[in-house]
Design a protein around this motif. Structure first.
Motif, mmCIF file in Angstrom:
data_model
loop_
_atom_site.group_PDB
_atom_site.id
_atom_site.type_symbol
_atom_site.label_atom_id
_atom_site.label_comp_id
_atom_site.label_asym_id
_atom_site.label_seq_id
_atom_site.Cartn_x
_atom_site.Cartn_y
_atom_site.Cartn_z
ATOM 1 N N LEU A 1 0.814 -0.742 0.277
ATOM 2 C CA LEU A 1 0.124 -0.021 -0.416
ATOM 3 C C LEU A 1 0.865 1.477 0.134
ATOM 4 C CD1 LEU A 1 -3.491 0.282 0.155
ATOM 5 C CD2 LEU A 1 -2.782 0.502 2.158
ATOM 6 N N VAL B 1 1.175 4.137 -2.495
ATOM 7 C CA VAL B 1 0.981 5.544 -2.304
ATOM 8 C C VAL B 1 2.354 6.518 -2.883
ATOM 9 C CG1 VAL B 1 0.254 7.322 -1.094
ATOM 10 C CG2 VAL B 1 -0.709 5.368 -0.793
ATOM 11 N N ALA C 1 6.351 12.957 4.369
ATOM 12 C CA ALA C 1 4.983 13.767 5.297
ATOM 13 C C ALA C 1 3.895 12.532 5.018
ATOM 14 C CB ALA C 1 5.598 14.925 5.074
ATOM 15 N N GLY C 2 3.267 12.620 3.538
ATOM 16 C CA GLY C 2 2.664 12.001 4.159
ATOM 17 C C GLY C 2 2.601 10.275 4.254
ATOM 18 N N VAL D 1 2.956 9.443 7.228
ATOM 19 C CA VAL D 1 1.344 9.486 8.002
ATOM 20 C C VAL D 1 0.801 8.042 8.135
ATOM 21 C CG1 VAL D 1 -0.883 10.344 8.554
ATOM 22 C CG2 VAL D 1 1.610 11.927 8.081
ATOM 23 N N LEU D 2 0.939 7.665 6.644
ATOM 24 C CA LEU D 2 -0.070 6.511 6.165
ATOM 25 C C LEU D 2 0.950 5.186 6.834
ATOM 26 C CD1 LEU D 2 -0.832 7.328 2.619
ATOM 27 C CD2 LEU D 2 -1.886 7.762 4.359
ATOM 28 N N LEU E 1 2.404 5.409 9.569
ATOM 29 C CA LEU E 1 2.290 5.108 11.264
ATOM 30 C C LEU E 1 0.602 4.717 11.551
ATOM 31 C CD1 LEU E 1 3.782 8.762 12.754
ATOM 32 C CD2 LEU E 1 4.595 6.346 12.978
ATOM 33 N N LEU E 2 0.173 5.162 10.475
ATOM 34 C CA LEU E 2 -1.424 5.337 10.191
ATOM 35 C C LEU E 2 -1.668 3.072 10.821
ATOM 36 C CD1 LEU E 2 -4.205 6.021 11.031
ATOM 37 C CD2 LEU E 2 -4.511 6.434 8.202
ATOM 38 N N ASN E 3 -1.262 3.037 9.215
ATOM 39 C CA ASN E 3 -1.048 1.337 8.776
ATOM 40 C C ASN E 3 -0.600 0.440 10.258
ATOM 41 O OD1 ASN E 3 -2.474 1.496 6.663
ATOM 42 N ND2 ASN E 3 -0.617 2.356 4.906
ATOM 43 N N GLY F 1 -0.070 1.246 13.098
ATOM 44 C CA GLY F 1 -1.004 1.435 14.389
ATOM 45 C C GLY F 1 -2.372 0.270 13.986
ATOM 46 N N LEU F 2 -2.627 0.390 12.248
ATOM 47 C CA LEU F 2 -4.355 -0.151 12.101
ATOM 48 C C LEU F 2 -3.789 -1.850 12.733
ATOM 49 C CD1 LEU F 2 -7.151 0.431 11.935
ATOM 50 C CD2 LEU F 2 -5.931 -0.478 9.152
ATOM 51 N N ILE G 1 -3.797 -2.532 15.993
ATOM 52 C CA ILE G 1 -5.299 -2.806 16.881
ATOM 53 C C ILE G 1 -5.682 -3.943 16.490
ATOM 54 C CG2 ILE G 1 -7.226 -1.852 16.781
ATOM 55 C CD1 ILE G 1 -6.290 1.008 15.729
ATOM 56 N N VAL G 2 -5.185 -4.246 15.423
ATOM 57 C CA VAL G 2 -6.376 -5.283 14.993
ATOM 58 C C VAL G 2 -5.645 -6.734 15.525
ATOM 59 C CG1 VAL G 2 -6.714 -6.529 12.589
ATOM 60 C CG2 VAL G 2 -6.874 -4.679 12.685
ATOM 61 N N LYS H 1 -10.866 -1.975 20.263
ATOM 62 C CA LYS H 1 -10.309 -1.877 19.139
ATOM 63 C C LYS H 1 -10.975 -0.369 18.299
ATOM 64 C CE LYS H 1 -9.285 -6.342 17.670
ATOM 65 N NZ LYS H 1 -10.430 -7.787 16.336
ATOM 66 N N HIS I 1 -9.540 2.917 19.369
ATOM 67 C CA HIS I 1 -7.843 2.793 18.906
ATOM 68 C C HIS I 1 -8.234 2.846 17.712
ATOM 69 C CE1 HIS I 1 -5.719 0.657 21.873
ATOM 70 N NE2 HIS I 1 -5.787 -0.265 21.957
ATOM 71 N N LEU J 1 -6.203 6.723 16.572
ATOM 72 C CA LEU J 1 -5.509 6.545 15.635
ATOM 73 C C LEU J 1 -5.822 7.362 14.348
ATOM 74 C CD1 LEU J 1 -3.041 5.207 14.890
ATOM 75 C CD2 LEU J 1 -4.110 3.692 13.660
ATOM 76 N N LEU K 1 -3.210 15.154 12.826
ATOM 77 C CA LEU K 1 -1.629 15.210 12.450
ATOM 78 C C LEU K 1 -0.789 16.272 10.805
ATOM 79 C CD1 LEU K 1 1.839 14.618 13.524
ATOM 80 C CD2 LEU K 1 0.981 12.843 12.289
ATOM 81 N N LEU L 1 2.556 19.370 4.019
ATOM 82 C CA LEU L 1 1.787 18.886 2.858
ATOM 83 C C LEU L 1 1.400 20.367 1.941
ATOM 84 C CD1 LEU L 1 0.096 15.994 5.910
ATOM 85 C CD2 LEU L 1 1.796 15.810 4.164
ATOM 86 N N VAL M 1 -1.020 16.339 -1.412
ATOM 87 C CA VAL M 1 -0.972 14.700 -0.883
ATOM 88 C C VAL M 1 -1.796 15.027 0.718
ATOM 89 C CG1 VAL M 1 0.825 14.165 0.745
ATOM 90 C CG2 VAL M 1 1.355 15.101 -1.375
ATOM 91 N N VAL N 1 -3.878 12.003 1.717
ATOM 92 C CA VAL N 1 -3.894 11.909 2.873
ATOM 93 C C VAL N 1 -5.386 11.436 3.924
ATOM 94 C CG1 VAL N 1 -2.526 11.096 5.689
ATOM 95 C CG2 VAL N 1 -1.252 12.068 3.615
#
Lengths: 535, 239
Positions: free
Chosen positions: A27, A31, A56-57, A60-61, A63-65, A67-68, A71-72, B170, B173, B177, B184, B196, B200, B204
């Protein structure tokens, strides 16, 4: 393939993490490509700014992924481990029936399985330990009790030993008296020991029984003495009786032999009787057949008689018709006779006429050409005719009278024949009735002959059976003869044996006297004797 | 304003709306086949994606736009914040149904989540100290919401049982998140830190929205059996 790969990933936690990270990488890469195209789409002077923005984008993505994924995957794992930890703590607290199950099938599921196995083994181990501890405690308790029992038993054994020594001394004294023939001695044991009490009771009982036996033996010895004398006398009488029996058996044997011979003769006679009966049965069979033939003939004769009777009735009817015809013929002959009388009168008249004619012719004269001549000729001719007619009438009359007479005779004869036929018809009827009676009698005779035939057959069978029985009786008689011979020999042996018995009885009498002398050495109280007599 | 973008903003908005709509349609179709008491919560789980799909369509149509400060006069639609309000309210409601929050706890949690998007919007249209204040308010709202979720309400959730607590964790979170990522992104955006650019930042944000809405719908769908029990029974078993 896809299902297998999915299953493989689910079974391995590391594969799950790897798959998630690979997805994130793909992914992020996609991106990144888009962001790269975005950088390339802008002017050159903005490339740096766009690059920073893209980085930067992406951060962020990323970190987001991540984190996801945390979580799961982490949440599920944390929950499963927390639940497992709680259940493990409950197991540690001794709660071994706690359920340890999970819907997962990866390493955590293996960990659940291991904990469940550990729980089961712990439960089993604890159970075994408790059981072992209980067994050890029970063994220790048993050992203590056994030690106490052993000490108590030792003391009791020593006391019993001393008591036994005392009792044995008393037993010895009592037995010595008993050995001297004093059977009225009894043991008295004052003890709680059931075995010693039982021995004393048994010994006393034995003495009682022995005393009873001795008393009974004394009585028996006297009885034997008396009986042996009687036996000797009886033996002599039996010897004589057996000799008489031997003679009687010899007579029986001779009688049996004679009986066997006579039975053989009777068997022969019965066989002859059987053969004769069979011949009678055969003859009656032939007679029955002949009676059947006679019955058939009688039936045929009865039928022929019936036919004859019918024919005679027909003949009678015909003769009646003939008689009527003859009567009518006689009547007609009488009528002809009247006609003939008339013709005769006519002939007389014609003759008279011819005479008159002649007279007239005579008147008329004779000569040639004369009318009288011709007339005379005619008159003569008429006269002749009349004469012939009268003659013919006479012949007819005679004939007719003859016919009439014969017809009358015929009628009479026919009447006689009719009467004879009627008589014959009656006779034939009686014959038919008699034939009926004969046929009925023959049927009865046939039935009787059939009965005789069956009876003869039964007699033949019975005679055969009797012959067989007589043969068997003859054989038995022969066997009886043979056995009486054996019995005679046996009776002779019995005679010899009774003599031996008489001798032995004499010896027994002597022995009984010796036994009575021996028994008199034993002393038995009157009470014991009373007990024996009451029994 | 003329920019050399790989995709036009309209195409970006419509593309995001299309993906959200497709995802919402998939979960909605499955929700429609579910039994009575589960159907309502499953449909509720698909509503955020539907709202956001509609929002992106409206954004593509440039409806209800305001001028964002610090972007050289870029027009931004305020529909996004309206949708965020609804989405967060639904998320809080689902959490209430999941772990049986009291009315007071529900309202207390709803306030920071409702305030958060509007503080963010306010920071977009203000400048100077007010903008900083609004940004701080948004961040504080985020922190307050996170505190409530991980603090007192987590204890409430722990009484609801393992599976419910797991789903609560979940969703918590996920919300923290994704909202953290949005804050952010907002902080790094061209109207704030300027790291940004519009493309972008929007990409995002769209990605975060897609992830938030569809993962939320998936979590609700996968744990639909948890929403069939009665509140009294659960409270009794967790006492």
């Amino acid at each position: 393939m896809r299902g297998a790969l999915s299953t493989r990933i689910q079974e391995r936690y590391s594969f799950k993490i790897g798959a998630a990270l690979a997805g994130i990488f793909v992914l992020t890469l996609a991106v990144s490509v888009i962001f790269g195209l975005h950088i390339d789409a802008g002017p050159q002077e903005e490339a740096t700014d766009r690059g920073i923005a893209a980085l930067a984008g992406l951060m962020v993505l990323l970190l987001l992924n991540l984190g996801l994924v945390g979580i799961v995957l982490g949440g599920n794992v944390a929950l499963s481990l927390r639940q497992l930890s709680e259940r493990a703590e409950r197991i540690g607290a001794g709660e071994f029936d706690v359920e340890i199950e999970t819907s997962r099938n990866d390493e955590i599921a293996d960990l659940y399985g291991s904990i469940a196995l550990m729980r089961d083994e712990l439960r089993e181990m604890v159970t075994d330990l408790e059981q072992t501890r209980a067994e050890i405690e029970a063994e220790r308790q048993r050992a203590t009790e056994a030690k106490e029992n052993a000490e108590r038993l030792q003391q009791e054994a020593e006391a019993q030993n001393q008591q036994l020594l005392d009792i044995a001394e008393r037993f010895s004294e009592a037995m010595a008296h008993s050995a001297d023939g004093d059977l009225d001695q009894r043991l008295t044991v004052e003890t709680d020991d059931k075995a010693l009490q039982s021995i004393a009771d048994s010994y006393n009982e034995m003495l009682t029984e022995l005393g009873a036996a001795v008393a009974k033996a004394q009585g028996s010895a006297m009885t034997i003495d008396e009986m042996s004398a009687d036996l000797e006398n009886s033996g002599r009488e039996i010897s004589r009786g057996s000799q008489d029996v031997a003679h009687a058996i010899t007579d029986i044997a001779q009688g049996a032999e004679k009986q066997a011979e006579e039975l053989h003769e009777a068997a022969g006679e019965i066989s002859s009787l059987s053969a004769a009966t069979e011949e009678v049965a055969s003859t009656t069979t032939e007679i029955a057949k002949q009676s059947d033939d006679v019955s058939t003939l009688a039936s045929d004769g009865r039928e022929a008689a019936s036919n004859t009777a019918e024919m005679m009735e027909s003949t009678v009817e015909r003769t009646e018709t003939v008689v009527e015809t003859v009567d009518e013929l006689v009547e007609e002959a009488q009528q002809i006779e009247q006609v003939i009388a008339t013709i005769d009168e006519i002939a007389d008249q014609i003759n008279m006429l011819a005479l008159n004619a002649n007279i007239e012719a005579a008147r008329a004269g004779s000569g040639a050409g004369n009318v009288g001549d011709g007339f005379a000729v005619v008159a003569n001719e008429v006269k002749n005719l009349a004469g012939e007619a009268m003659k013919a009438v006479d012949d007819i009359e005679r004939t007719l009278q003859s016919v009439q007479g014969r017809a009358v005779e015929t009628a009479d004869e026919i009447s006689e024949v009719d009467a004879s036929i009627r008589t014959a018809e009656d006779d034939v009827s009686r014959v038919r009735d008699q034939l009926d009676t004969i046929a009925q009698d023959i049927n009865d005779v046939d039935t009787s002959i059939q009965d005789i035939n069956r009876t003869a057959d039964e007699q033949a069978t019975t005679a055969q059976e009797i012959s067989t029985i007589v043969d068997s009786v003859a054989e038995i008689a022969e066997e009886t003869r043979d056995q009486t011979g054996d019995v005679s020999a046996t009776s002779q042996e019995v005679t010899a044996s009774t003599e031996t018995v008489a001798n032995l009885a004499q010896e027994l009498d002597e022995q009984a006297e010796d036994l009575s002398d021996i028994m008199s050495e034993f002393t038995v109280s009157r009470g014991t004797l009373a007990t024996i007599e009451s029994n | 304003m003329t920019e050399n973008l790989l995709f036009s903003p309209t195409a970006l908005y419509f593309g995001t709306a299309l993906l959200l709509a497709l995802g919402a349609l998939v979960f909605f179709s499955r929700a429609a086949l579910a039994s009575g008491d589960r159907r309502s919560i499953l449909i509720l789980g698909t509503l955020p994606a539907m709202f956001m799909a509609l929002t992106y369509v409206m954004m593509g149509l440039e409806l209800l736009t305001v001028t964002v400060t610090g972007t050289g006069g870029r027009e931004q639609s305020v529909v996004r914040f309206v949708a965020y309000t609804g989405v967060l309210a639904i998320v809080v409601y689902v959490l209430r149904e999941l772990v049986y929050l009291s009315q007071k706890q529900f309202v207390l949690l709803l306030i920071p989540f409702v305030a958060l998007p509007w503080f963010a919007l306010a920071s977009w249209v203000t400048t100077g100290a007010v903008e900083s204040l609004m940004s701080g308010g948004a961040f504080l709202s985020y922190l307050a919401g996170a505190y409530l979720l991980y603090g007192p309400l987590s204890k409430v959730a722990s009484r609801a049982g393992g599976e419910r607590r797991l789903l609560y964790v979940k969703v918590t979170h996920l919300a923290v998140l994704c909202w953290g990522a949005l804050i952010l992104t907002s902080a790094l955006s061209e109207q704030a830190a300027g790291m940004l650019d519009f493309f972008v930042g929007q990409l995002v944000a769209s990605y975060i929205d897609l992830l938030f809405m569809l993962v939320f719908a998936a979590l609700v769908y996968n744990n639909r059996d948890l929403f069939t029990g009665k509140r009294e029974q659960v409270e009794k078993t967790t006492d």
